[in-house]
Design an enzyme around this catalytic site. Structure first.
Site, PDB file in Angstrom:
ATOM      1  N   LYS A   1    -115.692 -13.016   1.141  1.00  0.00           N
ATOM      2  CA  LYS A   1    -116.590 -14.066   1.610  1.00  0.00           C
ATOM      3  C   LYS A   1    -115.764 -15.307   1.889  1.00  0.00           C
ATOM      4  O   LYS A   1    -114.910 -15.685   1.098  1.00  0.00           O
ATOM      5  CB  LYS A   1    -117.623 -14.383   0.522  1.00  0.00           C
ATOM      6  N   LEU A   2    -116.034 -15.924   3.032  1.00  0.00           N
ATOM      7  CA  LEU A   2    -115.204 -17.049   3.451  1.00  0.00           C
ATOM      8  C   LEU A   2    -115.203 -18.171   2.426  1.00  0.00           C
ATOM      9  O   LEU A   2    -114.178 -18.783   2.152  1.00  0.00           O
ATOM     10  CB  LEU A   2    -115.706 -17.573   4.799  1.00  0.00           C
ATOM     11  N   SER A   3    -116.363 -18.426   1.838  1.00  0.00           N
ATOM     12  CA  SER A   3    -116.458 -19.545   0.901  1.00  0.00           C
ATOM     13  C   SER A   3    -115.619 -19.302  -0.352  1.00  0.00           C
ATOM     14  O   SER A   3    -115.258 -20.227  -1.054  1.00  0.00           O
ATOM     15  CB  SER A   3    -117.912 -19.775   0.520  1.00  0.00           C
ATOM     16  N   LYS A   4    -115.319 -18.029  -0.624  1.00  0.00           N
ATOM     17  CA  LYS A   4    -114.534 -17.714  -1.821  1.00  0.00           C
ATOM     18  C   LYS A   4    -113.041 -17.696  -1.505  1.00  0.00           C
ATOM     19  O   LYS A   4    -112.207 -17.551  -2.388  1.00  0.00           O
ATOM     20  CB  LYS A   4    -114.915 -16.324  -2.350  1.00  0.00           C
ATOM     21  N   ARG A   5    -112.748 -17.817  -0.228  1.00  0.00           N
ATOM     22  CA  ARG A   5    -111.376 -17.675   0.200  1.00  0.00           C
ATOM     23  C   ARG A   5    -110.555 -18.872  -0.285  1.00  0.00           C
ATOM     24  O   ARG A   5    -111.022 -19.991  -0.348  1.00  0.00           O
ATOM     25  CB  ARG A   5    -111.375 -17.653   1.729  1.00  0.00           C
TER      26      ARG A   5
END
Ligand code: GLU
Ligand code: ZN
Length: 487
Positions: free
Chosen positions: A255-259
C-alpha cells in the site's frame, strides 16, 4: 438529476497521492457532467486536527488548479464548508434520533469500555461476534438514565443499530453488497462527549444536506457504509450512489501509504514535479482512456473521464512513470513557462533568480535533460560559481598532447566572442575550426568543456557559455591554459 460530488478531507495529515486521486476523480466527474464539486473540511476530530494540514489542503488545491464551486460566504470568497462551523446542525438531527429511540445516551466510563475490551480480548476468537460495545446503556432503565443526567455524568450518543435483518447497498464498481446487521460493529458513537459529532454523523448529515449524488472515495471507507446506510434510513433519507475506488499500491505491491519515503503532494512539489505532470500521472492510477493513450491535460481529462472506465483492480503508482510524465511535461513547456517554474528552485539553491533572460537561457540548457526541476540548480551551478580548477589529466583528451590542446584552447578562446546569434551558426564556426585542425568536434571541445563547466558532461557548451558570458568563459579557458603550461 444534476451531479453533485464532494471531496471531504480531514485535516489530520498532508495531502498525498491517494487523497489527491480521490479529489481528482470527483473533480473530473463534476466537470464532465456539468455538475458541482464541493470541498468540505471534516474537522470535527479536535484531537487529531493539524493546522498545517488544513493549510496544506488549500495549498494543494491552488497548486493543482482545482477549485470548489460553492460554500458559505467567507467575506467575499465562497467556501469551503467547514464542519466545525456546522455543529448545531448535527446536534439537531441527533436530537430527532434520540426522541425516536434510534439513538441513545451512553454514560459508560473510559475504564468500563477498556475493561470490556480486555475481557473480549482474552475470550478471544472463541466468540468473535461478541466484539465491541456491549450496548449496556441501550437498555438502561429510565430512572437510572435520569440519575446519570442529574449527576452530570458525561455521555456520548450512540446509534442503535437494528439487532435483526440485514443492510444492502449498491456500489458502482463492486456491485450489490449485503451485510447482516448482527455483524455491524455495535452502536457507533454519533456525538462524542465533547459535543462534537463523529465522522459518521457529520459525514452522513452533510452528504444529505449538500445533496451529494455520488460518493466516490477510497475502499478503506467501505466497512463504514452499512452503518451509514442505517443512519440515512433512521433519519428518513436515502443514501447517495457509492463508488469505492481500489487502493493505490506502490510498484512493490505494498500500500502506497505504508511505503517508505514520501508520497505527500508538498514533497513532490518541492522535488520539482510539475502539477500537470503529477495530475496526469495520478489520473492514470485506476483509470484509463483506451488502454494506450497516457498524456492528457486537465482540460482533456475533464471531458474524457468516465466512471465506467475505472479499474476494479488496485491501481499502481509508479515513481519511474512519474519521472517520465514530468520529463514530457518539462519538454512541452515554452521557454518562458519553464523559466517561471525554474526560478524558485534557483532561489532556493542560492543562485540568481531574478534575471528573466538569464532564466530563459537556463531553461533552454536544461529543458531536454532534466526529469525534475530540483535537478536544475546542480546542473547549472557552474555558470555562477567557478568550478574547482581542473587537473592536467582532466584537460587532456586521450591521444592528445599538451601543446596541441593549448593551441586548440587558444583558438577557441579567440573564437568565443564571435559566437552567439543562432546555435546553428555557432556550431558551423566550431566545425570549421575542428576541420582546420584535423580534429573531431567533440575532441576539440572537450578541454574547453572541462575548463568552463568543470565536468566532461554538461549542458550544451556554447549555449552555456552564452548564458555565462563570453568574458567569464575566456577567463576559465585562460586558467586551463595556465594549468597545462605548468611544468
Ligand atoms: N473525512 C474522510 C477522509 O478523511 C472522508 C471520507 C469520505 O469520503 O467519506 O477521507
Ligand atoms: Zn454505555
Amino acid at each position: 438529476m444534476a451531479v453533485r460530488v464532494r471531496y471531504p478531507p480531514s485535516p489530520t495529515g498532508f495531502q498525498h497521492i491517494g487523497s489527491v486521486r480521490t479529489a481528482l476523480y470527483n473533480y473530473l466527474y463534476s466537470r464532465g457532467q456539468g455538475g458541482t464539486f464541493v470541498l468540505r473540511i471534516e474537522d470535527t476530530d479536535r484531537k487529531r486536527f493539524v493546522p498545517e494540514a488544513l493549510q496544506d489542503i488549500y495549498d494543494t488545491f491552488a497548486w493543482l488548479g482545482f477549485h470548489w464551486d460553492e460554500g458559505p460566504d467567507k467575506g467575499g470568497a465562497k467556501g469551503p464548508y467547514l464542519q466545525s462551523e456546522r455543529l448545531a446542525i448535527y446536534t439537531s438531527y441527533v436530537d430527532e434520533l434520540l426522541a425516536r429511540g434510534q439513538a441513545y445516551r451512553c454514560y459508560c466510563t473510559a475504564e468500563r469500555l477498556e475493561g470490556l475490551r480486555k475481557e473480549q480480548e482474552s475470550a478471544g476468537a472463541a466468540n468473535p461476534s461478541a466484539q465491541g460495545y456491549d450496548r449496556h446503556c441501550r437498555w438502561l432503565p429510565e430512572s437510572e438514565r435520569q440519575e446519570q443526567e442529574s449527576a452530570g455524568t458525561p455521555s456520548v450518543i450512540r446509534l442503535a443499530i437494528p439487532l435483526e435483518g440485514s443492510t444492502s447497498f449498491v456500489d458502482m464498481l463492486l456491485g450489490e453488497i449485503t451485510v447482516e446487521n448482527k455483524s455491524i460493529s455495535p452502536d457507533p458513537v454519533l456525538i462524542k462527549s465533547d459535543g462534537f459529532p463523529t465522522y459518521h454523523m457529520a459525514n452522513v448529515v452533510d452528504d444529505h444536506l449538500m445533496e451529494i449524488t455520488h460518493i466516490m472515495r477510497g475502499q478503506e471507507w467501505l466497512p463504514s457504509v452499512p452503518m451509514h446506510v442505517i443512519l440515512y434510513h433512521a433519519l428518513g433519507w436515502s443514501p447517495p450512489a457509492y463508488c469505492h475506488l481500489p487502493m493505490v499500491m506502490g510498484k512493490d505491491g505494498h500500500k502506497l501509504s505504508k511505503r517508505l519515503g514520501s508520497t505527500s503532494i508538498r514533497d513532490f512539489r518541492a522535488q520539482g514535479y510539475l502539477p500537470d505532470a503529477l495530475l496526469n500521472c495520478i489520473a492514470m492510477v485506476g483509470w484509463s482512456y483506451d488502454g494506450s493513450r497516457e498524456l492528457f491535460t486537465l482540460k482533456e481529462l475533464e471531458e474524457l473521464f468516465d466512471i465506467g472506465k475505472l479499474n476494479k483492480a488496485p491501481g499502481v503508482f509508479d515513481y519511474q512513470k512519474l519521472d517520465w510524465f514530468n520529463g514530457m511535461y518539462i519538454r512541452a513547456k515554452s521557454r518562458e513557462e519553464l523559466a517561471d517554474l525554474i526560478a524558485p528552485f534557483m532561489k532556493e539553491a542560492g543562485l540568481p533568480s531574478d534575471d528573466r533572460s538569464m532564466l530563459q537561457g537556463i531553461a533552454g540548457l536544461v529543458q531536454e535533460r532534466v526529469k525534475t526541476l530540483s535537478e536544475v540548480p546542480g546542473m547549472v551551478r557552474f555558470i555562477f560559481e567557478e568550478p574547482l580548477a581542473p587537473t592536467r589529466d582532466d584537460l587532456l583528451p586521450r591521444k592528445s598532447d599538451p601543446e596541441k590542446t593549448v593551441d586548440a584552447l587558444r583558438r577557441l578562446q579567440a573564437l568565443l566572442p564571435e559566437l552567439g546569434g543562432s546555435p546553428v551558426a555557432s556550431e558551423a564556426r566550431l566545425r570549421a575550426l575542428a576541420e582546420q585542425l584535423g580534429m573531431k568536434l567533440g575532441d576539440l571541445l572537450m578541454p574547453l568543456r572541462v575548463a568552463v563547466t568543470g565536468s566532461k558532461v554538461s549542458p550544451p557548451l556554447v549555449e552555456s557559455i552564452l548564458v555565462m558570458g563570453v568574458d567569464e568563459a575566456r577567463r576559465r579557458a585562460a586558467r586551463a591554459i595556465a594549468i597545462l603550461e605548468q611544468r
